[in-house]
Structures are given as C-alpha cells and as structure tokens.
Design an enzyme around this catalytic site. Sequence first.
Site, mmCIF file in Angstrom:
data_model
loop_
_atom_site.group_PDB
_atom_site.id
_atom_site.type_symbol
_atom_site.label_atom_id
_atom_site.label_comp_id
_atom_site.label_asym_id
_atom_site.label_seq_id
_atom_site.Cartn_x
_atom_site.Cartn_y
_atom_site.Cartn_z
ATOM 1 N N ARG A 1 10.647 -0.834 -4.248
ATOM 2 C CA ARG A 1 9.712 -0.933 -5.098
ATOM 3 C C ARG A 1 9.855 0.428 -5.860
ATOM 4 O O ARG A 1 9.333 1.133 -5.558
ATOM 5 C CB ARG A 1 8.327 -0.694 -4.281
ATOM 6 C CG ARG A 1 8.007 -1.810 -3.306
ATOM 7 C CD ARG A 1 7.395 -3.184 -4.219
ATOM 8 N NE ARG A 1 6.241 -3.119 -4.964
ATOM 9 C CZ ARG A 1 4.891 -2.980 -4.307
ATOM 10 N NH1 ARG A 1 4.783 -3.385 -3.130
ATOM 11 N NH2 ARG A 1 4.015 -2.921 -5.030
ATOM 12 N N ASP B 1 -4.669 4.638 -7.969
ATOM 13 C CA ASP B 1 -3.113 4.825 -8.078
ATOM 14 C C ASP B 1 -2.425 5.995 -8.700
ATOM 15 O O ASP B 1 -1.415 6.390 -8.128
ATOM 16 C CB ASP B 1 -2.469 3.282 -8.457
ATOM 17 C CG ASP B 1 -2.856 2.011 -7.551
ATOM 18 O OD1 ASP B 1 -3.924 1.607 -7.596
ATOM 19 O OD2 ASP B 1 -1.841 1.749 -6.858
ATOM 20 N N GLY C 1 0.899 -1.330 0.055
ATOM 21 C CA GLY C 1 0.006 -0.097 -0.118
ATOM 22 C C GLY C 1 1.113 1.301 0.026
ATOM 23 O O GLY C 1 1.802 1.394 0.926
ATOM 24 N N GLN D 1 -6.673 -9.196 -2.869
ATOM 25 C CA GLN D 1 -6.592 -8.147 -1.742
ATOM 26 C C GLN D 1 -7.869 -7.955 -1.257
ATOM 27 O O GLN D 1 -8.037 -7.610 -0.091
ATOM 28 C CB GLN D 1 -5.935 -6.931 -2.177
ATOM 29 C CG GLN D 1 -4.619 -6.852 -2.754
ATOM 30 C CD GLN D 1 -4.477 -6.993 -4.313
ATOM 31 O OE1 GLN D 1 -5.560 -7.712 -4.818
ATOM 32 N NE2 GLN D 1 -3.409 -6.617 -4.754
#
Lengths: 352, 352
Positions: free
Chosen positions: A95, A245, A55, A204
């Site tokens: 990431r 996102d 997240g 998820q």
Amino acid sequence: MKVGEKDFRSIWHEVADPGSVHVIDQRKLPFSFEVMTLRSSGEVCDAISSMAVRGAPLIGAAAAWGVYLSFLAHSSDNDIYSSVMIDAHKLKATRPTAVNLAWAVDYMTEVLKSYPDAGVMHRAAQGLCDDEAERSRSIGVHGLPLIEEISIKKGGEVVNILTHCNAGWLACVDYGTALAPVYLAHDRGIKVHVWIDETRPRNQGSRLTAWELSNHGVPCTLITDNAGGHLMQNGMVDMVIVGCDRATASGDVANKTGTYLKALAANDNGIPFYSAFPVSTFDMSIDDPNQIVIEERDGDEVRKIDGINIAPENIPVSNYGFDVTPARLITAIITDRGVCRANRDSILKILA
Amino acid sequence: MKVGEKDFRSIWHEVADPGSVHVIDQRKLPFSFEVMTLRSSGEVCDAISSMAVRGAPLIGAAAAWGVYLSFLAHSSDNDIYSSVMIDAHKLKATRPTAVNLAWAVDYMTEVLKSYPDAGVMHRAAQGLCDDEAERSRSIGVHGLPLIEEISIKKGGEVVNILTHCNAGWLACVDYGTALAPVYLAHDRGIKVHVWIDETRPRNQGSRLTAWELSNHGVPCTLITDNAGGHLMQNGMVDMVIVGCDRATASGDVANKTGTYLKALAANDNGIPFYSAFPVSTFDMSIDDPNQIVIEERDGDEVRKIDGINIAPENIPVSNYGFDVTPARLITAIITDRGVCRANRDSILKILA
C-alpha cells in the site's frame, strides 16, 4: 475491545506459536468472524494488499510483524539483513501511500541492523503494537471529558454521537481514534449512542463500525450517509467525532469522502464537530489543503456491491476517496497528547 | 424522452389496444427495459403498490387510466358509478400519502359522474397525462435560461449540474421536474453534464437517473452521496437542481433525504441551488417546516441491497425518507409558472 465476552485486539502474537501472528479477516466482517494466522512475511503482504487487514495503524503493526517473520525465516542465512530487506521492500509496496507502513518497516529493519536477534525483534514488533494501542487509549482519555461534559449538561441522558467511516479498534490495534473516547465513555457507564454513517462506497460504517460497536455493547444505529443532516436539524445528534487520514498545519482535515458534508451540517446546527487522531497524522509541511492529493479509486466500487451491479454497467463514475474539511468547521482536534484548536498556534503547542 | 432512438413517455395508451395502458417496469431498471401492459384497474393497483410505477405525477396518471379501465370493465353494469367507485377506493389506497394520486382519481370519478362515456373518460385520462407532460415541459422552459446563462458565462464550456434522487421523466409523464431544464438545454445543443448522486438507500440516482440521462444521450457521471461536497469545493459543479415532494409557504423544500447536505455544500461554495417542481407542490397551509411529517421507512432498505445483507443482520437502523432544506439555502424555485425566490411574497406572486 470485546467480541462476545472476550477481549480482542485487531492483531496479536501468541507465545505458544512464535512463528506466526494473528489478525481478524476484515473482508469477512460483519458476516463472519474469522481469525487468520499469518506465518510468513509473504502472508502478511497478501493480508495487507487484499485488505483483510486495513487501517493505517493496523497496517503498520502487521508490517512490523511481517519483518519479524521474515527474520525468523532467514535466521540461518549468511546475510540475514539483505534477505530481510527484500521482504521489507515487498511489505512497503503493498500500500504505497500508507505513511505508517513505511515507517513501521523502516523501524524494524533499523532494529535488525543494530540487534539481529529474534528476542529483540519480537519485543520491537510487540512494542510497536503496544505503543499504537496506548496512543489510541490516550486519544480516548483526552476525548472522554468532551463526552462527559455533554452527558452532565443533559442530566445523564444518552449522548448521541455521529461518526463517519471506521475509525475504531479494527483500524487501529485497539480502541481506535474517533471511537476511543466513545469506548472509554461507555466503559465508564456514561450513556452513549452512536449514529453510524454507512460510508459509501466501501461501507466501512455498516460493515466494520456497526460490527465493532455492537459487539462491544455500545448502543448504535446505522444510517445512510444522507441521513445525518436531518438528524442534526432535529436535535438528535449531540456531537460528531471522525478520524483523519492527513491534517494540514492549519488544522484542515482530510478524511473519508463525505466528512465535509457532516461538518457543514454540524456547523449549521451548532453541534460540536471533532476530529480525533494521533499527532503523527499532522503533515506540518502542508498549509494549503489544495496540496493534499485526493486518491481517485475504481468506479466499480460505486457500480457494484459484493460483485453485483447496482448501476448501469458502463456508466461513468467519479470516486474520490477523501475530502477535506476546512479548519473553520472543526470545533477541536482530539490527539494522543491532548485537545487543540484547529489552527497553527494551537497545533504547534500540542506538538511542542 | 429517448430510449435508444425511440421517444418514450413513462405511460402511454395505444389506439390499437384500447382496453390497456402501457408503463415501463421501473423495478427492472437499469438492467432491463420491460414494458408492462396493464389491462385492468387491479393491474394498475398492483403496478403502483409494487413500485413498478413510482413518482407522484406518474402515479396520478396511472391511477387515472386505472379508473378508465374500471369503467370499461363495468360498462354493462346497472350501476356503473358504484362499481367504479369501489375500484377508485382501491386505487387511492395503494399509496395513501400521494396527494396527486387521490386528486387524479377524484378528477376521473367526477368526469364519470357527469359524462359516463368511454370516449369522454378516455380523453380525460389522456388529457391528464398531456397536462402533466406540459407542466414538466414548462418547468424546463423556465429553468432553461438559468443553465443558458452559466453556459454563456463559461464561454460555451460544459455546464456541470448536480442532482439528487430521480426527478426526471421516469417520475413524471415526460421531461421531469429537476431534469426538465437539463433535457431542454441538451436538446438545444447547450453542453451540459450531470453529476448523479446515487441516492441511498433506494438508489434512484444510480438506477433511474443514470439510466434515463444516458439513454437520452446526456453526458453524466455517477457519484456516491458523499462525493458532492468535494466536487463543489473544487469548482466541478456549476449548479444544483433537485426536485421536491412538498414545499412550505415560506419556500422550505422537503425532498429526498440528503438534499439538505447538498444545499449546505452549494451555499458554502457559492454555487446556485435550485428546486424545480409544479406549483401544486406548494402546501400553502404550512409555514413551519417542522409541520412536515417525515416518513420513516423500513430499515431493511439500508441493511440489504437486492435482498443481500450489507450490514450486521439485526443492527438497528433509522431510515427517514426525506429532509427539509430551509429556504435560506435555496437560490430560487423553478416552477411551471416561472422562477420565484424561496419566500412567501415571491411564491404568492407566482401563484396569483
């Protein structure tokens, strides 16, 4: 938010144990609730890259504590800054596409440059977490009236909200984005019920959203990603709220794959469709959704579940992680600064 | 259709072994290709109720052989008809909602009443299977020009077809419904490629469609049910073909849950959306899709996969098996008697 009777954030620091930070191992959810204690920047890196911690907002918060732990480890070095920068680069590399992660690490190393002090670094990391939680709470505050309005229209009957993926407190530090208005409504005694898309391929919804909502006591029902259309056709959904996102300057929303299909169904059935996110998610440099690069992920996410084959072993797989919901299908955007329409003018007003 | 180098039907009888019928154990697919030999009406019942054999046309065909095997078992009884009727009732009870099953069993017991003869009964069961295969082939013949047309428009480039669930030869006796035009096109050398929705919660796409298409050599790619919208937005789908469980007199199509979402996406992107089925699937007594009762299935289909929990153990689940795609979203219906529009007039012409 609550786990059992106790309030939790997804990341926290304990005064009694200053050389560590605590997170929930999200890989083990929903089957086992395990707290991980991270004692070094390297352990934070591992937690992020193994997706124990996921997240965007939570990754940023974890990385901030990672810089703090690196500072503690190197506090007697001659050149603390250089030592910490090595760890900072490693944190950023876990990431590489997470904008929030790079931002949080840079913020902490800037603080270090000006105030190389454990107390200051500690307050910076803690402040970053608190700000993140407050941003989520603000999204909740601005979204709450939208739920309240439907509740009133329905004479206090249950408001049925459909959500996709996990945009709850597990993804953030607290509250969540899409789920923040839901938690606030529930805590105020407004009757809500959430339809949770399981969200293939990484599930998820069934793993995280189902776990966090039911632990907080919010009534919810798990459905396949295929089911939402039928529910909407039959008056069983009052509104849809999803996260985001990346959003364009025109109000198009890139979110977990499948979001677009739910937006189409909401539109076809006259059901309001909201996307909830902090204003930092707007990428004002992008107008055309085709400029958003959609990540392609490993086919084994589709072929296997928990390591078990659920499809022919070598079947070709296409696995785009996200899709783009065009602005025309979005009723409104719920941000930490207020609600706006999904168009440039309205977005600019919110950002002003 | 082909498995390896050999041609198969989903059910067949071998002259050398007259007291049996052979089927593929579809529960074992795609991991293992196992042929089951059924030697009694009771074994046929078990194969149907355990879903070793599934798909409306195949269930009917299996039940017809079940009546034949019952006849052989009771051929020396004083009152053959009464004995067979007991087995016939058991066959019908295996899947009470399958219209085709009851029809096939009744047809066979009618034959028995008029001609209580092993040769006649054998020819009746075999004829029923051959008719079923021929009906599927006809759907293919009528659907083929729709694929051909796109292929020509694209100058012979690959035609990308999206399908949902399994409406292939495994569900029928041969060819399939939605996949019949695809097999015929492929066998004629037209370049086709199929996007296969995995089709949660029972994964008929990843388990069956992926297996049968790849075994026949048709290029195909597995995707999650969430992915089709993004592919359509990006020009990667030329047409959608799905099956149908029941169609109204107005051309609304009840099919596996999630079909409606794909129809919406096709419509939003100007992509033709077809449903393919034999004319017997029209329920001319129903005009309003709300009259179609949608089966609710066990929540464990969503909570578990191969017996393994993939969601919190006691999470409430809603699991409707089907949804209804309104006629307005359907470009045309491909039947064994020709292609028609999804409206009453056009359907009546096909049925005339």
